[in-house]
Design a protein around this motif. Structure first.
Motif, PDB file in Angstrom:
ATOM      1  N   ARG A  23       2.875  -0.276   4.105  1.00  0.00           N
ATOM      2  CA  ARG A  23       2.532   0.986   3.884  1.00  0.00           C
ATOM      3  C   ARG A  23       4.211   1.985   3.587  1.00  0.00           C
ATOM      4  NH1 ARG A  23      -1.317   3.171   8.033  1.00  0.00           N
ATOM      5  NH2 ARG A  23      -3.289   1.538   7.235  1.00  0.00           N
TER       6      ARG A  23
ATOM      7  N   ILE B 116       0.370  -6.462   4.903  1.00  0.00           N
ATOM      8  CA  ILE B 116      -0.501  -4.867   4.772  1.00  0.00           C
ATOM      9  C   ILE B 116       1.285  -3.844   4.610  1.00  0.00           C
ATOM     10  CG2 ILE B 116      -1.468  -2.286   4.053  1.00  0.00           C
ATOM     11  CD1 ILE B 116      -3.925  -4.323   4.894  1.00  0.00           C
TER      12      ILE B 116
ATOM     13  N   SER C  10       0.730  -1.344  -0.104  1.00  0.00           N
ATOM     14  CA  SER C  10      -0.107   0.092   0.168  1.00  0.00           C
ATOM     15  C   SER C  10       1.376   0.959  -0.464  1.00  0.00           C
ATOM     16  CB  SER C  10      -0.823  -0.235   1.248  1.00  0.00           C
ATOM     17  OG  SER C  10      -1.243   0.675   1.609  1.00  0.00           O
TER      18      SER C  10
ATOM     19  N   GLU D 120      -6.612  -0.655  -0.166  1.00  0.00           N
ATOM     20  CA  GLU D 120      -5.855  -0.819   0.746  1.00  0.00           C
ATOM     21  C   GLU D 120      -7.417  -1.225   2.187  1.00  0.00           C
ATOM     22  OE1 GLU D 120      -3.707  -0.533   5.131  1.00  0.00           O
ATOM     23  OE2 GLU D 120      -3.254   0.353   3.534  1.00  0.00           O
TER      24      GLU D 120
END
Length: 354
Positions: free
Chosen positions: A182, A180, A130, A165
């Motif tokens: 980022r 995930i 992400s 997301e």
């Protein structure tokens, strides 16, 4: 030929290529890579370079496909990818000026299509890249627990990655074993400066290098003094994903791959200017005027994307306690920008990025 256990989207992109190389180095090959037809020749060349460096032929298996299509535009994709245990989804449009329709088609609907395939083949692990900027213009400290905060966005890119997301987190809440990541603003390698992606802070560098060393004019807008420019090098992002992705307790978690102590916008510009040997003069102005000037500079082939100016007064700060804990037992940490700014500048200059 050995059946692959890893599938990756986003090859031969900036991060995707580096991550494939790391996976092969640690023996996770062969890796299946989904490649858009228009990038297939480039992907073939890159695959040859990587397999020559890390191992025998067949370690990278390329499949032409399209994440915007059901089943990734591969007939019998469930059967073809039946051996896949881990799926890394990196493919996206990374463009601050992307229009809404393309951002939605690739970043949002594309991610949903990849999620569908991941569920159809029952992967043991789904890794999603992400961005910290799902925060939009959140006013305050944005943590790994934040996502749906009613924030407004700088551009369609940010909003589309946010919506993507949200889709991943919904599947994760429903039982998909996902992690995930980022990243903040990703720049070149911290040792060599190598990059093939000149955006973000490179726009400021482009403007700097187009001017005389004895006096280079750069924008400053209201709020810049209190804004941070959160930059991380590509090698840190790849190292972090590779390390965190092997940890069993990282399933169901979010990791912000950011600098916990980033420079302010003025300090970042000063560090970059010093490395380039330029004396700078700051021009106070509004963002609307700066955008008009940026478009005008484009007519002289000085590449300053107007959409990037929104990050000169970005109100969000990023915290990464999950990442710091996950990496605490490793030697992986974010190097301060000042430690690699010389490489950052020199590679861009040598590559003609200005």
């Amino acid at each position: 030929m050995t059946d692959p256990r890893v599938l990756l989207t986003g090859f031969p992109g900036f991060l995707g290529s580096g991550l494939v190389e790391r996976l092969l180095e640690r023996g996770d090959g062969p890796v299946a890579c989904l490649v858009e037809p228009k990038y297939y020749d480039q992907a073939t060349r890159r695959a040859c370079e990587l397999t020559d460096a890390v191992g025998p032929d067949g370690q990278i298996q390329l499949y032409e496909g399209d994440i915007t299509m059901t089943g990734l535009d591969i007939e019998n994709s469930t059967e073809i990818f039946a051996s896949i245990e881990e799926l890394y989804h990196l493919a996206a449009v990374y463009d601050l000026a992307v229009d809404a329709e393309l951002a939605d088609r690739v970043n949002v609907r594309g991610t949903r299509n990849v999620l569908d395939v991941a569920e159809d083949i029952d992967v043991e692990r789904f890794h999603y890249v992400s961005t910290c900027y799902v925060s939009g213009r959140y006013d305050g400290v944005f943590t790994e627990d934040h996502l749906q905060e009613g924030q407004k966005f700088n551009n369609h890119y940010e909003e589309s990655k946010y919506r993507a997301e949200v889709a991943v987190q919904e599947r994760m809440a429903a039982g998909l074993p996902a992690t995930i990541y980022r990243p903040a603003i990703v720049v070149g390698d911290s040792e060599t400066g190598e990059t093939d992606k000149y955006d973000g802070p490179y726009y400021l560098l482009s403007l700097l290098l187009a001017q005389p060393t004895w006096g280079s004019l750069l924008f400053t807008v209201p709020g810049s003094a209190n804004a941070e420019l959160n930059v991380v090098p590509r090698d840190f992002v790849i190292d972090a994903i590779a390390a965190i992705g092997t940890q069993d307790d990282s399933v169901g978690q979010v990791y912000q791959l950011c600098d916990p102590a980033p420079l302010s916008v003025p300090a970042f510009i000063d560090a970059m200017a010093a490395a380039a040997g330029h004396r700078t003069v700051r021009l106070p102005t509004t963002k609307s005027v700066a955008r008009r000037v940026s478009r005008w500079l484009g007519t002289y082939e000085i590449n300053v994307e107007p959409a990037a100016l929104d990050y000169l007064d970005h109100p969000t700060r990023y915290a990464c306690p999950n990442t710091r804990q996950a990496l605490s037992g490793t030697e992986i940490e974010v190097p301060p920008f000042e430690s690699y700014v010389d490489s950052f500048v020199e590679f861009a200059k040598a590559d003609g990025a200005h």
